[in-house]
Design an enzyme around this catalytic site. Structure first.
Site, short mmCIF file in Angstrom:
data_model
loop_
_atom_site.label_atom_id
_atom_site.label_comp_id
_atom_site.label_asym_id
_atom_site.label_seq_id
_atom_site.Cartn_x
_atom_site.Cartn_y
_atom_site.Cartn_z
N SER A 7 12.28 -53.51 -41.79
CA SER A 7 12.98 -52.29 -42.20
C SER A 7 14.14 -52.69 -43.09
O SER A 7 14.58 -53.85 -43.08
CB SER A 7 13.52 -51.56 -40.96
OG SER A 7 14.42 -50.53 -41.30
N TYR A 34 17.80 -50.79 -32.65
CA TYR A 34 16.81 -50.84 -33.73
C TYR A 34 17.22 -51.86 -34.79
O TYR A 34 16.41 -52.71 -35.19
CB TYR A 34 16.68 -49.46 -34.36
CG TYR A 34 15.64 -49.35 -35.45
CD1 TYR A 34 14.29 -49.26 -35.12
CD2 TYR A 34 15.99 -49.34 -36.79
CE1 TYR A 34 13.32 -49.16 -36.12
CE2 TYR A 34 15.03 -49.24 -37.79
CZ TYR A 34 13.70 -49.16 -37.44
OH TYR A 34 12.75 -49.07 -38.43
#
Length: 266
Positions: free
Chosen positions: A148, A161
């Site tokens: 990401s 995350y």
């Protein structure tokens, strides 16, 4: 005959329609690959993903897998080898990105442990299982980790995350060093925001957090800040996967490739 005809690709977290995993499998199906749809459960939605891939001419199998369980990850590989004879491309795509909460309010067992167990431990378990099968087969292989932009940059209200995705890049590099001798490359892709089902939940949360009147206003602002003028699409990440899995990218390993329209540049 496509570029990946006779090859088999497994993508975890690929049982959601319009999801990133489905987009990756669609790109490989169009190039002739055998496709394995895997998700936490094989439900009607996952079956619909499989049927759509069938419609593209692909041979398809579906296997449930909780990637936070090492034995299920090993079972996923065993089932794939039994169905198609081997694993050529493995994509660690399964992830939790919808648990958003300020750092000081994060619950250890729920938000932190669960996110790390899926996003990072799951990627390790699957990488290990896939690599073992690839080494045994002796044909090399490709492992691709869907990281990401959060693997490069910190974001508020996403401490678990962000940490998991930074860790995934570390796993990518460590794995690449060891597996290169077996002609297995390991790379990460770092997309910016992609509005999938998971992305829609992030849109709703952050539009409110940042004071936008509507989600549409938030997305307009996001697009305006991107050099290419839009958020990411599943097809952008899928195209990067196709290249990293190709013969042309054989000498590329241990990389964390930004696919962000210029939003992330390091």
């Amino acid at each position: 005959m496509g570029k990946f005809s006779g090859k088999t690709i497994v993508v975890t977290g690929s049982g959601k329609q319009k999801g990133l995993g489905q987009g990756i499998l669609q790109a490989f199906a169009d190039e002739g690959a055998n496709c394995v749809v895997s998700d936490l459960a094989i439900d009607d939605e996952a079956d619909a993903v499989a049927q759509e891939l069938h419609g593209r001419g692909a041979k398809v199998a579906t296997f449930a897998c909780d990637v936070s369980k090492a034995d299920q990850c090993a079972g996923l590989i065993e089932a794939t080898v039994e169905a198609f004879g081997g694993v050529d491309v493995f994509v660690n795509n399964a992830g939790i990105g919808f648990k958003m909460k300020p750092l000081l309010e994060v619950d250890t067992a729920d938000e932190w442990d669960q996110v790390l167990s899926v996003n990072l431990s799951g990627a390790f378990y699957c990488t290990q299982a896939a690599a073992r099968a690839m080494v045994e087969a002796g044909n090399g292989g490709r492992i691709i980790n869907i990281a990401s932009q959060a693997a490069k940059t910190g974001f508020p209200h996403l401490p678990a995350y962000v940490s998991s995705k930074h860790g995934m890049v570390g796993l990518t590099r460590a794995s690449a060093v060891e597996l290169g001798a077996h002609r297995i490359t390991v790379n990460a892709i770092c997309p910016n925001h992609v509005t999938t089902g998971l992305g829609a939940k992030q849109n709703d949360y952050f539009s409110k957090l940042l004071g936008f009147d509507t989600v549409e206003d938030y997305l307009t602002n996001m697009s305006a800040r991107n050099p290419m003028g839009r958020p990411g699409l599943p097809s952008d990440t899928a195209a990067a996967c196709l290249w990293l899995a190709s013969d042309e990218a054989f000498y590329v390993t241990g990389e964390a490739l930004n696919v962000s329209g210029g939003e992330e540049m390091h």
